[in-house]
Design a protein around this motif. Structure first.
Motif, mmCIF file in Angstrom:
data_model
loop_
_atom_site.group_PDB
_atom_site.id
_atom_site.type_symbol
_atom_site.label_atom_id
_atom_site.label_comp_id
_atom_site.label_asym_id
_atom_site.label_seq_id
_atom_site.Cartn_x
_atom_site.Cartn_y
_atom_site.Cartn_z
ATOM 1 N N LEU A 146 0.720 -1.297 0.133
ATOM 2 C CA LEU A 146 0.521 0.295 -0.043
ATOM 3 C C LEU A 146 0.938 1.237 0.554
ATOM 4 C CD1 LEU A 146 -2.804 1.396 0.429
ATOM 5 C CD2 LEU A 146 -2.348 1.147 2.799
ATOM 6 N N GLY A 147 0.661 2.301 -0.992
ATOM 7 C CA GLY A 147 2.170 2.876 -0.813
ATOM 8 C C GLY A 147 0.616 4.782 -1.298
ATOM 9 N N GLY A 148 1.613 5.657 -1.341
ATOM 10 C CA GLY A 148 0.828 7.017 -1.088
ATOM 11 C C GLY A 148 0.049 7.454 -2.520
ATOM 12 N N PRO A 149 0.020 8.452 -2.726
ATOM 13 C CA PRO A 149 -0.625 9.185 -4.374
ATOM 14 C C PRO A 149 -0.120 8.459 -5.385
ATOM 15 C CG PRO A 149 0.207 10.854 -2.202
ATOM 16 C CD PRO A 149 0.554 9.787 -2.259
ATOM 17 N N CYS A 150 -0.690 8.369 -6.150
ATOM 18 C CA CYS A 150 -0.374 7.850 -7.139
ATOM 19 C C CYS A 150 -0.422 9.383 -8.193
ATOM 20 C CB CYS A 150 -1.629 7.754 -8.579
ATOM 21 S SG CYS A 150 -1.925 7.239 -10.288
ATOM 22 N N PRO A 151 0.509 9.580 -8.796
ATOM 23 C CA PRO A 151 1.612 10.462 -9.477
ATOM 24 C C PRO A 151 0.393 11.279 -10.927
ATOM 25 C CG PRO A 151 2.042 8.338 -10.772
ATOM 26 C CD PRO A 151 1.540 8.397 -9.375
ATOM 27 N N HIS A 152 -0.517 10.535 -10.532
ATOM 28 C CA HIS A 152 -1.526 11.207 -11.792
ATOM 29 C C HIS A 152 -2.437 11.348 -12.134
ATOM 30 C CE1 HIS A 152 1.666 9.498 -15.007
ATOM 31 N NE2 HIS A 152 1.494 8.268 -14.880
ATOM 32 N N LEU A 206 -4.276 6.930 -2.924
ATOM 33 C CA LEU A 206 -3.355 6.130 -2.347
ATOM 34 C C LEU A 206 -2.839 5.002 -3.222
ATOM 35 C CD1 LEU A 206 -5.738 5.144 1.028
ATOM 36 C CD2 LEU A 206 -2.862 6.138 0.943
ATOM 37 N N THR A 207 -2.298 4.186 -3.694
ATOM 38 C CA THR A 207 -2.046 3.413 -4.379
ATOM 39 C C THR A 207 -1.580 2.029 -4.329
ATOM 40 O OG1 THR A 207 -1.064 5.201 -5.601
ATOM 41 C CG2 THR A 207 -0.670 2.818 -6.966
ATOM 42 N N LEU A 208 -2.107 0.859 -4.310
ATOM 43 C CA LEU A 208 -2.085 -0.395 -4.252
ATOM 44 C C LEU A 208 -1.044 -1.007 -5.529
ATOM 45 C CD1 LEU A 208 -5.270 -2.857 -3.290
ATOM 46 C CD2 LEU A 208 -3.465 -1.887 -1.750
ATOM 47 N N VAL A 209 0.180 -1.169 -5.317
ATOM 48 C CA VAL A 209 1.227 -1.572 -6.497
ATOM 49 C C VAL A 209 1.528 -3.031 -6.108
ATOM 50 C CG1 VAL A 209 3.489 -1.275 -6.102
ATOM 51 C CG2 VAL A 209 2.069 0.381 -5.466
ATOM 52 N N LEU A 210 1.561 -4.171 -7.059
ATOM 53 C CA LEU A 210 1.558 -5.208 -7.076
ATOM 54 C C LEU A 210 3.728 -5.877 -7.549
ATOM 55 C CD1 LEU A 210 1.015 -8.476 -7.039
ATOM 56 C CD2 LEU A 210 0.299 -8.487 -9.203
ATOM 57 N N LYS A 211 4.879 -5.901 -6.884
ATOM 58 C CA LYS A 211 5.486 -6.528 -6.778
ATOM 59 C C LYS A 211 6.273 -7.893 -7.147
ATOM 60 C CE LYS A 211 6.880 -2.048 -4.707
ATOM 61 N NZ LYS A 211 8.023 -1.111 -3.418
ATOM 62 N N LEU A 234 -3.268 -0.398 -8.291
ATOM 63 C CA LEU A 234 -4.233 0.084 -8.477
ATOM 64 C C LEU A 234 -4.543 1.216 -7.829
ATOM 65 C CD1 LEU A 234 -7.620 -2.544 -8.006
ATOM 66 C CD2 LEU A 234 -7.227 0.089 -6.802
ATOM 67 N N ALA A 235 -5.197 2.515 -8.268
ATOM 68 C CA ALA A 235 -5.141 3.357 -7.419
ATOM 69 C C ALA A 235 -6.437 4.026 -7.231
ATOM 70 C CB ALA A 235 -4.201 4.978 -8.482
ATOM 71 N N PHE A 236 -6.664 4.801 -5.449
ATOM 72 C CA PHE A 236 -7.555 4.779 -6.014
ATOM 73 C C PHE A 236 -8.038 6.194 -4.058
ATOM 74 C CE2 PHE A 236 -5.957 1.954 -2.583
ATOM 75 C CZ PHE A 236 -6.551 1.960 -1.243
ATOM 76 N N SER A 237 -9.331 6.244 -4.442
ATOM 77 C CA SER A 237 -9.277 7.320 -3.175
ATOM 78 C C SER A 237 -10.716 7.263 -2.012
ATOM 79 C CB SER A 237 -9.199 8.607 -3.591
ATOM 80 O OG SER A 237 -8.324 9.060 -4.187
ATOM 81 N N LEU A 238 -10.650 7.621 -0.975
ATOM 82 C CA LEU A 238 -12.009 7.367 -0.022
ATOM 83 C C LEU A 238 -12.550 8.414 -0.051
ATOM 84 C CD1 LEU A 238 -9.529 5.750 2.512
ATOM 85 C CD2 LEU A 238 -10.827 4.372 1.095
ATOM 86 N N VAL A 294 -12.097 4.120 -7.632
ATOM 87 C CA VAL A 294 -10.802 3.698 -8.713
ATOM 88 C C VAL A 294 -10.554 4.330 -9.683
ATOM 89 C CG1 VAL A 294 -9.485 1.342 -9.058
ATOM 90 C CG2 VAL A 294 -11.207 1.458 -7.611
ATOM 91 N N GLY A 295 -9.272 5.493 -9.754
ATOM 92 C CA GLY A 295 -8.830 5.720 -10.843
ATOM 93 C C GLY A 295 -8.353 5.283 -11.589
ATOM 94 N N GLN A 296 -7.420 4.530 -11.604
ATOM 95 C CA GLN A 296 -6.241 3.286 -12.367
ATOM 96 C C GLN A 296 -6.333 2.235 -11.965
ATOM 97 O OE1 GLN A 296 -2.296 3.656 -12.341
ATOM 98 N NE2 GLN A 296 -2.472 5.396 -14.016
ATOM 99 N N ILE A 297 -6.085 1.566 -13.409
ATOM 100 C CA ILE A 297 -6.104 -0.211 -12.698
ATOM 101 C C ILE A 297 -4.588 -0.253 -14.017
ATOM 102 C CG2 ILE A 297 -7.483 -1.052 -13.562
ATOM 103 C CD1 ILE A 297 -7.249 -3.303 -11.673
ATOM 104 N N GLN A 298 -3.778 -0.688 -14.213
ATOM 105 C CA GLN A 298 -2.503 -0.995 -14.721
ATOM 106 C C GLN A 298 -1.469 -0.667 -14.729
ATOM 107 O OE1 GLN A 298 -3.534 0.795 -18.247
ATOM 108 N NE2 GLN A 298 -2.758 -0.095 -18.994
ATOM 109 N N GLY A 299 -0.284 -1.985 -15.526
ATOM 110 C CA GLY A 299 0.211 -2.096 -15.386
ATOM 111 C C GLY A 299 1.107 -1.228 -15.868
#
Length: 356
Positions: free
Chosen positions: A128-134, A139-144, A153-157, A178-183
């Motif tokens: 779980l990371g901070g704000p999406c740059p775009h 907040l951002t969920l990042v799969l590594k 996957l970027a989202f806001s509450l 959810v504002g973005q889900i992208q590879g």
């Protein structure tokens, strides 16, 4: 009003001091114009700035950074500027109230590990990371894979009544947008590797399962997602050739409804009964479901443990309506933090999710 001005002036002074230190080339006339613009919105600032110690400087900076660029969209290009402002303020208030300053700063600084695979998926993790740059989420969920990000996957509450009619029948509490889900570019082979290691579950499905676990931990019952045409970075993704088919993903794979602008997903997510699955596919389907349920349960448990005890809320429902036998078993995504949705002790507190 005087209190709002005083809070705004103090917070703005700290924000611009940190901005000038970070960006030494920022010209003073531009700083002054931004400051005057933001001071004019002081009445709207009161909800966020009045959070006291729970609103960390990093959260305040993110709040002002979005507001200082009113010509750029936030979450969706279908919203007007006043809606962007209110949605972002809602997000900051919710983060301050539910996560607190220390946890948010930890999330922004190095990302919070909320799921770690084992065995074949040992190198796969979700953070779980901070704000999406775009500007497509606070907040951002990042799969590594082996520490390298491959999907996000970027989202806001937010509160959906900001942009939906009051008689829409939606819960008036907070929801996830959810504002973005992208590879990430150049990660095609790594995406295939992760899919194979995780019971043939694609990275975006893993991230949505993690999102459902986060929603359970925060007591959220609704998820909305932007459609591709209204995604703020749509033109950039189109030029790069990395567009993700949101309509097929949310509607076809998750059963979300669509109103022409947003995809809507009710929690808990209803799954197809196993009796309707072909007999020779049931074993594979059950293994995949257990894996996804395990991801959601682990994420909920991890956040439940990380949230300050004074502001942690008891989850109200499970991410899915159908539960397999146990949380682990064959196909379980054994994780660094293991949890069941049945009340197993986790650290100093107990996770208890209840079916509606």
């Amino acid at each position: 009003m005087i209190k709002s001005i005083r809070l705004s002036a103090k917070a703005l002074a700290g924000y611009f001091r940190r901005e000038v230190v970070r960006e030494r080339a920022l010209p003073w006339p531009r700083v002054l114009v931004r400051a005057l613009w933001l001071m004019g919105q002081c009445r709207a600032h009161a909800r966020v700035l009045g959070r006291g110690e729970s609103a960390s400087p990093l959260l305040t900076d993110d709040y002002f950074r979005v507001l200082s660029r009113p010509t750029l969209p936030y979450l969706s290009t279908s919203f007007n500027w006043a809606t962007w402002r209110d949605l972002h303020a809602d997000h900051c208030v919710f983060v301050a109230d539910r996560l607190g300053a220390k946890l948010y700063e930890r999330v922004v600084a190095d990302g919070l590990l909320i799921w770690q695979g084992q065995e074949r998926a040992a190198d796969v993790s979700i953070h779980l990371g901070g704000p999406c740059p775009h500007r497509e989420g606070g907040l951002t969920l990042v799969l590594k894979l082996a520490g390298e990000p491959i999907y996000r996957l970027a989202f806001s509450l937010v509160r959906f009544e900001r942009f939906l009619p009051h008689d829409s029948g939606l819960n008036r509490g907070p929801g996830i947008y959810v504002g973005q889900i992208q590879g990430y570019p150049g990660c095609f082979e790594k995406i295939k590797q992760v899919t194979t290691a995780c019971k043939d579950i694609a990275p975006p499905d893993l991230l949505v399962s993690a999102l459902l676990g986060l929603a359970s931990a925060l007591g959220i019952q609704q998820v909305k997602a932007v459609t591709l045409e209204y995604c703020p970075s749509y033109k950039k993704m189109l030029a790069m050739g990395h567009c993700f088919n949101y309509q097929q993903f949310w509607g076809g794979r998750w059963g979300a409804s669509f109103d022409g602008t947003h995809h809507h997903l009710e929690l808990p997510v209803a799954e197809k009964p196993l009796s309707e699955v072909k007999a020779n596919h049931r074993g594979r389907t059950l293994a995949k479901r257990r894996f996804k349920h395990g991801v959601a349960d682990t994420v909920a448990a991890c956040l439940w443990e990380a949230m300050p005890a004074s502001i942690a809320v008891r989850p109200r429902l499970q991410p899915y309506t159908t539960a397999d036998q146990g949380c682990g078993g064959t196909g379980s995504p054994a994780a660094s933090v293991t949890a069941c949705a049945s009340g197993r002790q986790i650290g100093s507190r107990t996770l208890q999710t209840m079916a509606p």
